[in-house]
Enzyme design. Structure first.
Site, PDB file in Angstrom:
ATOM      1  N   LYS A  57      -7.733  15.117  -7.310  1.00  0.00           N
ATOM      2  CA  LYS A  57      -6.916  15.333  -8.522  1.00  0.00           C
ATOM      3  C   LYS A  57      -6.431  16.782  -8.565  1.00  0.00           C
ATOM      4  O   LYS A  57      -5.275  17.075  -8.844  1.00  0.00           O
ATOM      5  CB  LYS A  57      -7.721  15.006  -9.786  1.00  0.00           C
ATOM      6  CG  LYS A  57      -8.045  13.532  -9.955  1.00  0.00           C
ATOM      7  CD  LYS A  57      -6.790  12.670 -10.003  1.00  0.00           C
ATOM      8  CE  LYS A  57      -7.114  11.201 -10.221  1.00  0.00           C
ATOM      9  NZ  LYS A  57      -5.896  10.337 -10.177  1.00  0.00           N
ATOM     10  N   ARG A  90     -18.646  12.948 -24.690  1.00  0.00           N
ATOM     11  CA  ARG A  90     -17.358  12.764 -24.030  1.00  0.00           C
ATOM     12  C   ARG A  90     -16.267  12.529 -25.069  1.00  0.00           C
ATOM     13  O   ARG A  90     -16.575  12.237 -26.232  1.00  0.00           O
ATOM     14  CB  ARG A  90     -17.391  11.524 -23.110  1.00  0.00           C
ATOM     15  CG  ARG A  90     -18.336  11.642 -21.935  1.00  0.00           C
ATOM     16  CD  ARG A  90     -17.830  12.610 -20.890  1.00  0.00           C
ATOM     17  NE  ARG A  90     -18.691  12.642 -19.704  1.00  0.00           N
ATOM     18  CZ  ARG A  90     -19.798  13.348 -19.579  1.00  0.00           C
ATOM     19  NH1 ARG A  90     -20.207  14.087 -20.617  1.00  0.00           N
ATOM     20  NH2 ARG A  90     -20.512  13.321 -18.474  1.00  0.00           N
ATOM     21  N   SER A  98      -7.036  14.046 -14.391  1.00  0.00           N
ATOM     22  CA  SER A  98      -8.297  13.783 -15.092  1.00  0.00           C
ATOM     23  C   SER A  98      -8.920  15.084 -15.586  1.00  0.00           C
ATOM     24  O   SER A  98      -8.761  16.141 -14.973  1.00  0.00           O
ATOM     25  CB  SER A  98      -9.276  13.092 -14.119  1.00  0.00           C
ATOM     26  OG  SER A  98     -10.569  13.049 -14.655  1.00  0.00           O
ATOM     27  N   LYS A 148     -10.847   5.776  -7.488  1.00  0.00           N
ATOM     28  CA  LYS A 148     -11.253   6.604  -8.638  1.00  0.00           C
ATOM     29  C   LYS A 148     -12.733   6.562  -8.951  1.00  0.00           C
ATOM     30  O   LYS A 148     -13.158   6.945 -10.039  1.00  0.00           O
ATOM     31  CB  LYS A 148     -10.469   6.153  -9.854  1.00  0.00           C
ATOM     32  CG  LYS A 148     -10.794   4.722 -10.275  1.00  0.00           C
ATOM     33  CD  LYS A 148     -10.611   4.543 -11.758  1.00  0.00           C
ATOM     34  CE  LYS A 148     -11.216   3.250 -12.199  1.00  0.00           C
ATOM     35  NZ  LYS A 148     -12.326   3.421 -13.133  1.00  0.00           N
ATOM     36  N   TYR A 161     -13.383  12.893  -5.238  1.00  0.00           N
ATOM     37  CA  TYR A 161     -12.437  12.272  -6.185  1.00  0.00           C
ATOM     38  C   TYR A 161     -11.804  13.371  -7.047  1.00  0.00           C
ATOM     39  O   TYR A 161     -10.583  13.468  -7.131  1.00  0.00           O
ATOM     40  CB  TYR A 161     -13.146  11.250  -7.082  1.00  0.00           C
ATOM     41  CG  TYR A 161     -12.342  10.933  -8.310  1.00  0.00           C
ATOM     42  CD1 TYR A 161     -12.650  11.519  -9.538  1.00  0.00           C
ATOM     43  CD2 TYR A 161     -11.228  10.114  -8.239  1.00  0.00           C
ATOM     44  CE1 TYR A 161     -11.878  11.286 -10.655  1.00  0.00           C
ATOM     45  CE2 TYR A 161     -10.445   9.869  -9.361  1.00  0.00           C
ATOM     46  CZ  TYR A 161     -10.777  10.461 -10.573  1.00  0.00           C
ATOM     47  OH  TYR A 161     -10.010  10.237 -11.676  1.00  0.00           O
ATOM     48  N   ASP A 193       0.839  -1.189   0.000  1.00  0.00           N
ATOM     49  CA  ASP A 193       0.000   0.000   0.000  1.00  0.00           C
ATOM     50  C   ASP A 193       0.883   1.251   0.000  1.00  0.00           C
ATOM     51  O   ASP A 193       1.721   1.419   0.906  1.00  0.00           O
ATOM     52  CB  ASP A 193      -0.899  -0.017   1.258  1.00  0.00           C
ATOM     53  CG  ASP A 193      -2.049   0.960   1.107  1.00  0.00           C
ATOM     54  OD1 ASP A 193      -3.185   0.644   1.496  1.00  0.00           O
ATOM     55  OD2 ASP A 193      -1.796   2.056   0.562  1.00  0.00           O
TER      56      ASP A 193
HETATM   57  C1  WQD Z   1     -19.860   8.587 -19.625  1.00  0.00           C
HETATM   58  C2  WQD Z   1     -21.217   8.975 -20.184  1.00  0.00           C
HETATM   59  C3  WQD Z   1     -22.973   9.089 -18.546  1.00  0.00           C
HETATM   60  C4  WQD Z   1     -23.090   4.824 -17.605  1.00  0.00           C
HETATM   61  C5  WQD Z   1     -15.998   9.283 -15.126  1.00  0.00           C
HETATM   62  C6  WQD Z   1     -15.328  10.086 -14.068  1.00  0.00           C
HETATM   63  C7  WQD Z   1     -14.046  10.623 -14.591  1.00  0.00           C
HETATM   64  C8  WQD Z   1     -13.207   9.482 -15.122  1.00  0.00           C
HETATM   65  C9  WQD Z   1     -13.962   8.736 -16.217  1.00  0.00           C
HETATM   66  C10 WQD Z   1     -11.630   8.551 -13.576  1.00  0.00           C
HETATM   67  C11 WQD Z   1     -21.970   9.951 -19.284  1.00  0.00           C
HETATM   68  C12 WQD Z   1     -23.239   7.985 -19.566  1.00  0.00           C
HETATM   69  C13 WQD Z   1     -22.747   6.045 -18.140  1.00  0.00           C
HETATM   70  C14 WQD Z   1     -24.361   4.264 -17.897  1.00  0.00           C
HETATM   71  C15 WQD Z   1     -24.866   6.171 -19.266  1.00  0.00           C
HETATM   72  N1  WQD Z   1     -12.886   8.593 -14.078  1.00  0.00           N
HETATM   73  N2  WQD Z   1     -23.617   6.694 -18.960  1.00  0.00           N
HETATM   74  N3  WQD Z   1     -25.203   4.959 -18.729  1.00  0.00           N
HETATM   75  O1  WQD Z   1     -18.807  10.221 -15.928  1.00  0.00           O
HETATM   76  O2  WQD Z   1     -17.683  10.918 -18.094  1.00  0.00           O
HETATM   77  O3  WQD Z   1     -16.300  10.148 -16.188  1.00  0.00           O
HETATM   78  O4  WQD Z   1     -15.168   8.264 -15.604  1.00  0.00           O
HETATM   79  O5  WQD Z   1     -10.699   9.264 -13.880  1.00  0.00           O
HETATM   80  O6  WQD Z   1     -13.364  11.255 -13.547  1.00  0.00           O
HETATM   81  O7  WQD Z   1     -16.161  11.156 -13.729  1.00  0.00           O
HETATM   82  O8  WQD Z   1     -17.690   8.516 -17.428  1.00  0.00           O
HETATM   83  O9  WQD Z   1     -18.374   6.315 -18.268  1.00  0.00           O
HETATM   84  O10 WQD Z   1     -19.412   7.166 -16.106  1.00  0.00           O
HETATM   85  O11 WQD Z   1     -20.075   8.198 -18.267  1.00  0.00           O
HETATM   86  O12 WQD Z   1     -25.650   6.782 -20.009  1.00  0.00           O
HETATM   87  O13 WQD Z   1     -24.756   3.148 -17.432  1.00  0.00           O
HETATM   88  O14 WQD Z   1     -22.023   7.796 -20.252  1.00  0.00           O
HETATM   89  O15 WQD Z   1     -24.159   9.800 -18.249  1.00  0.00           O
HETATM   90  O16 WQD Z   1     -22.668  10.841 -20.108  1.00  0.00           O
HETATM   91  P1  WQD Z   1     -17.734  10.036 -16.911  1.00  0.00           P
HETATM   92  P2  WQD Z   1     -18.896   7.463 -17.465  1.00  0.00           P
END
Ligand code: WQD
Length: 340
Positions: free
Chosen positions: A156, A234, A127, A87, A152, A60
């Site tokens: 960062k 995204r 991030s 994360k 989280y 750890d």
């Molecule tokens: C992406 C899009 C959801 C799941 C997160 C963290 C970020 C980084 C990456 C660590 C969004 C949509 C998601 C689902 C959906 N993590 N979605 N149905 O939230 O952009 O980023 O992960 O570094 O810090 O915040 O990624 O994959 O959760 O979502 O519609 O079952 O997919 O609303 O628009 P996000 P995500």
């Protein structure tokens, strides 16, 4: 003599893919991981791909003695890539102290031990979450840092400041901070990939588990946003492209003496894709239908964010290359292997 790199969190998703690319580039890798979010089997996958088994220390990074012993027992480490962190955005809201302790103590321990162990540089896994909801897209590194919307994200932001302050204090180290957009996909060999614990929070693992029949259907969190098809946008970046950026960053730090002590780069493709477009890419690439429904918006979601990757392209000398359909194919191949 191969240059030795310490990869913290190296049996994790991005850490394992980065270990493979470091070995491919001729580096020797030492991994430390507490296996809280991964397993030893990942080492077999890495070895199967590269023919080299990284040195592995189960431990750890929040424990200073553990790290001190690691440096004593593995002399000659020249660089560190720090992935070891908690994360999950949602979990961080429920357990803020776990996130602050784990993510910040890990970083401060590593920074403290670098000078006395001759470690020249550290690549930090940050991030795009530090930007919050951008005022405009694509977003570059000069965009304002917005107040974090989760512990989280705050870890960062604070981590980036800790690195800047430590270097400003005269510490004889360098750092490259990499702000990831959305890492997705798996190694083309399907020997390593993402290993979500429990119900996936991120889109792509939930999507592939739905396609595999593990989940009944995917819920699209809202299609009434101010975007062309109403779903969130995204910048999805292939994990192997992302891994290669770390190798480029490490080489830049270890081989260049004329770069700034701290550099920051956005790691994205520069292309925004909506949730519905990503589903369409998966179905086109694999021929597998993904049952989904439109559900309510998810609290705290950013509506749209994608990178301006010019600084990484022109200064770091790295560019995302993967085609999104290929990335979806690799994610599916990995899911199929997990489901075997
Ligand atoms: C992406 C899009 C959801 C799941 C997160 C963290 C970020 C980084 C990456 C660590 C969004 C949509 C998601 C689902 C959906 N993590 N979605 N149905 O939230 O952009 O980023 O992960 O570094 O810090 O915040 O990624 O994959 O959760 O979502 O519609 O079952 O997919 O609303 O628009 P996000 P995500």
């Amino acid at each position: 003599m191969k240059e030795k790199i310490l990869v913290t969190g190296g049996t994790g998703y991005i850490g394992s893919h980065t270990t493979v690319e470091l070995q491919n580039a001729g580096y020797e890798v030492v991994i430390i991981d507490n296996l809280s979010n991964s397993n030893r089997g990942v080492l077999d996958g890495i070895e199967a791909i590269t023919g080299q088994r990284p040195t592995f220390v189960e431990g750890d990074c929040t424990d200073l003695d553990t790290l001190s012993r690691l440096f004593a027992e593995n002399p000659g480490i020249k660089g560190i890539i720090n992935f070891a962190a908690s994360k999950a955005v949602g979990e961080s809201v429920q357990k803020p102290l776990l996130y602050y302790r784990n993510n910040l103590n890990t970083l401060t321990n590593l920074l403290e031990l670098m000078p006395s162990n001759g470690v020249k540089g550290i690549v930090f896994s940050s991030s795009c979450t530090v930007y919050g909801e951008p005022d405009r897209n694509p977003i570059d590194e000069t965009a304002p840092i917005k107040p974090a919307t989760s512990p989280y994200g705050n870890t960062k932001q604070i981590s980036e400041e800790i690195i800047q302050d430590y270097v400003r204090s005269g510490a004889p180290i360098k750092s490259i901070i990499l702000r990831y957009f959305n890492p997705i996909g798996a190694h083309p060999s399907a020997l390593i990939g993402e290993l979500p614990v429990g119900v996936p929070q991120n889109l792509v693992p939930y999507l592939t588990q739905t396609a595999a029949g593990i989940r009944k259907e995917l819920t699209v969190f809202g299609d009434d946003y101010d975007t062309p098809d109403g779903s969130c946008i995204r910048d999805y970046i292939d994990v192997v492209d992302l891994a290669r950026a770390h190798v480029t960053a490490m080489r830049r730090m270890l081989e260049n003496d004329d770069t700034d002590a701290v550099e920051i780069f956005n790691l994205g493709t520069g292309r925004g894709l909506s949730v519905l477009e990503l589903i369409a890419s998966f179905e086109r690439a694999t021929g597998v239908k993904v049952p989904y429904r439109i559900g309510d918006r998810r609290e705290g979601d950013i509506v749209k964010i994608w990178a301006d990757p010019r600084l990484a392209n022109e200064v770091l000398g790295w560019k995302a290359e993967a085609d999104i359909d290929d990335t979806m194919r690799h994610a599916w191949a990995w899911q199929c292997r997990l489901s075997e």
